[in-house]
Design an enzyme around this catalytic site. Structure first.
Site, PDB file in Angstrom:
ATOM      1  N   SER A  22       0.766  -1.219   0.134  1.00 36.77           N
ATOM      2  CA  SER A  22      -0.168  -0.027  -0.015  1.00 36.77           C
ATOM      3  C   SER A  22       0.868   1.448   0.068  1.00 36.77           C
ATOM      4  CB  SER A  22      -1.046  -0.100   1.252  1.00 36.77           C
ATOM      5  OG  SER A  22      -2.058   0.839   1.285  1.00 36.77           O
TER       6      SER A  22
ATOM      7  N   HIS B 217      -7.701  -5.675  -0.440  1.00 36.24           N
ATOM      8  CA  HIS B 217      -6.326  -4.969  -0.264  1.00 36.24           C
ATOM      9  C   HIS B 217      -5.504  -5.217   0.962  1.00 36.24           C
ATOM     10  CE1 HIS B 217      -3.794  -1.368  -0.809  1.00 36.24           C
ATOM     11  NE2 HIS B 217      -3.710  -1.105   0.530  1.00 36.24           N
TER      12      HIS B 217
ATOM     13  N   ASP C 261      -8.639  -5.057  -6.182  1.00 37.80           N
ATOM     14  CA  ASP C 261      -7.984  -4.099  -5.353  1.00 37.80           C
ATOM     15  C   ASP C 261      -8.094  -2.700  -6.096  1.00 37.80           C
ATOM     16  OD1 ASP C 261      -6.953  -2.553  -3.340  1.00 37.80           O
ATOM     17  OD2 ASP C 261      -4.830  -3.757  -3.595  1.00 37.80           O
TER      18      ASP C 261
END
Length: 492
Positions: free
Chosen positions: A321, A423, A378
């Protein structure tokens, strides 16, 4: 009511019925939970079914059994009762074959199975991306799968290291912290911190004065580690330096994520090389008692290169991320921090776009290799988009080679899993461990434990498996067998 078995059941089905009837004597029938009227109706249906002695069509029975007309495949006498309509969970349980149940039990047990720890030898540069992982992704090479999952677990260690002690001291520099690494062949040599250049408005502190570490300007974001085990160095073909960076955790980090305008890279000779403002801020800003992330990484990498001069080295940067975005900026920074920098590779999970096409060209010219692991579902991997500034259109562009997985291909996760699951880093590692090829998106012999996935994403795991996981865990509790806190995986 007496049913004359010998006079009503065809000879070829007599043994089948006697076996079925004996099973009803041995265990509690699901009919016991029904009302008297319902029981009488189902027993009447059974009697009618057994009286069909001269049926010419042995494959099908079309006699109405209830208010409607039902077509029943005659695979067994008792199947005509459709007992799963009475207790639906019975059919769901039967859908899992013994071999499937055994595999699930293994994945939920503390028994660890690991992929082979093969000798990478002279091929280590291929696995580190010298050829952009050509020929290794589809089908996914077993050694590369193991390496990808292993680097993902380094990022998990960064998450654990932060959440175990997220607060930063206010008046002094932070002390070194212990990080539980997934691979004992490595040792941590440096803690890394990211600092936001913006602060929250005063009214936020007035309304919520006890947010604590959520509003601190600087936060521990990861670490530098180096392999110091001779046998592992020999197996990998080089001494590996790892830089692991976690994802967004604090309010100010979220604030920086939304500062999505493209800005020029400091010190760049090309004014068209631009990256996201918030990511650059977290990378370049100094804290009150800590250096910037860029300064810390450069100093530590220079020190390690000098320390192990003469040895074959590699630098691997991995993040999830926000950490995936910062990994690209770190790679750009260290790729030119010394006269002879070892090969630099980035393994990123669920990373957003970071810069424009000129930034991509900049990394390519510096020979930085990037493998992006992307989940089709995602949404974070699709942002930021296109932005306009200074009367010019600038487009964000992804960098590197892509390994694409898909939540919908997992037999354990719901196809409509929510954004947090799509995610989630553990979900990523689950999908990578299961991925075999585009023709076989999830292999049957996947080895990664499901314990953490079920615990953290229970609402996104198919109900059949959560029920089985619960029953298996209950059995384990009765046997006083602890559930493992660490994950079996192909990384050892």
């Amino acid at each position: 009511m007496q049913i004359g078995v010998n006079s009503t059941v065809p000879a070829q089905n007599l043994l089948v019925f006697q076996t079925k009837r004996a099973s009803f004597k041995c265990r509690k029938s699901p009919l016991n939970s029904l009302s008297t009227e319902s029981t009488r109706k189902h027993l009447s249906n059974l009697e009618k079914l057994l009286q069909k002695t001269n049926q010419t069509d042995s494959d099908q029975v079309t006699k109405p059994l209830t208010n409607g007309s039902i077509s029943i495949k005659r695979k067994g006498l008792l199947e005509g009762l459709k007992l799963w309509d009475i207790k639906p969970e019975m059919k769901a349980a039967e859908e899992m074959s013994p071999s499937h149940l055994n595999r699930l039990q293994r994945l939920l047990s503390k028994t660890m199975e690991y992929s082979p720890r093969n000798n990478l030898g002279s091929r280590w540069r291929e696995y580190h991306g010298c050829n952009d992982w050509s020929g290794l992704l589809d089908p996914l090479d077993e050694n590369l799968r193991r390496e990808v999952v292993r680097y993902g677990e380094f990022v998990q260690a960064a998450y654990h290291g932060f959440h175990s002690n997220p607060a930063m001291p206010v008046e002094e520099a932070p002390l070194p912290r212990h990080v539980a690494l997934p691979d004992r062949s490595y040792k941590v040599t440096k803690s890394l911190y990211a600092t936001s250049s913006v602060g929250l408005p005063k009214w936020v502190d007035d309304m919520a004065p006890n947010l604590g570490w959520m509003t601190q300007r600087s936060s521990w974001i990861g670490f530098v580690a180096v392999c110091d085990d001779r046998r592992e160095i020999q197996r990998m073909g080089r001494r590996d330096i790892v830089i692991a960076l976690r994802g967004t955790a604090t309010c100010l980090e979220w604030t920086e994520n939304f500062r999505a305008q493209l800005v020029r890279i400091p010190g760049s000779d090309d004014s068209n090389e631009r990256v996201e403002c918030g990511f650059l801020s977290l990378h370049e800003t100094r804290g009150a008692h800590v250096p910037s992330l860029a300064e810390s990484v450069v100093q530590e990498v220079q020190r390690l290169i000098e320390m192990y001069k003469g040895e074959t080295l590699s630098i691997t940067i991995t993040g999830h991320s926000l950490g995936a975005a910062l990994s690209l900026l770190v790679a750009d920074e260290i790729s030119s921090c010394a006269p002879q920098v070892p090969p630099v590779a980035v393994f990123s999970f669920g990373g957003p776009r970071v810069g424009n096409k000129n930034f991509v060209q900049r990394l390519n010219q510096k020979n930085v290799k990037v493998l992006r692991i992307v989940n089709n579902q995602d949404l974070i991997t699709r942002v930021p988009g296109v932005f306009i500034g200074d009367n010019n259109s600038w487009a964000y562009t992804h960098v590197g080679t892509e390994l694409r997985v898909d939540t919908k291909m997992s037999p354990y996760l719901k196809p409509d899993a929510d954004i947090s699951c799509c995610h989630d880093l553990e979900a990523y590692l689950h999908l990578v461990d299961g991925f075999s090829s585009s023709n076989c998106p999830f292999r049957l012999n996947a080895k990664r434990s499901l314990v953490k996935l079920v615990n953290e994403q229970k609402s996104n795991v198919k109900q059949l498996y959560t029920h089985k996981a619960l029953s298996l865990n209950l059995d384990r509790d009765r046997l006083n067998v602890p559930i493992p806190s660490c994950l079996p995986s192909p990384s050892r």
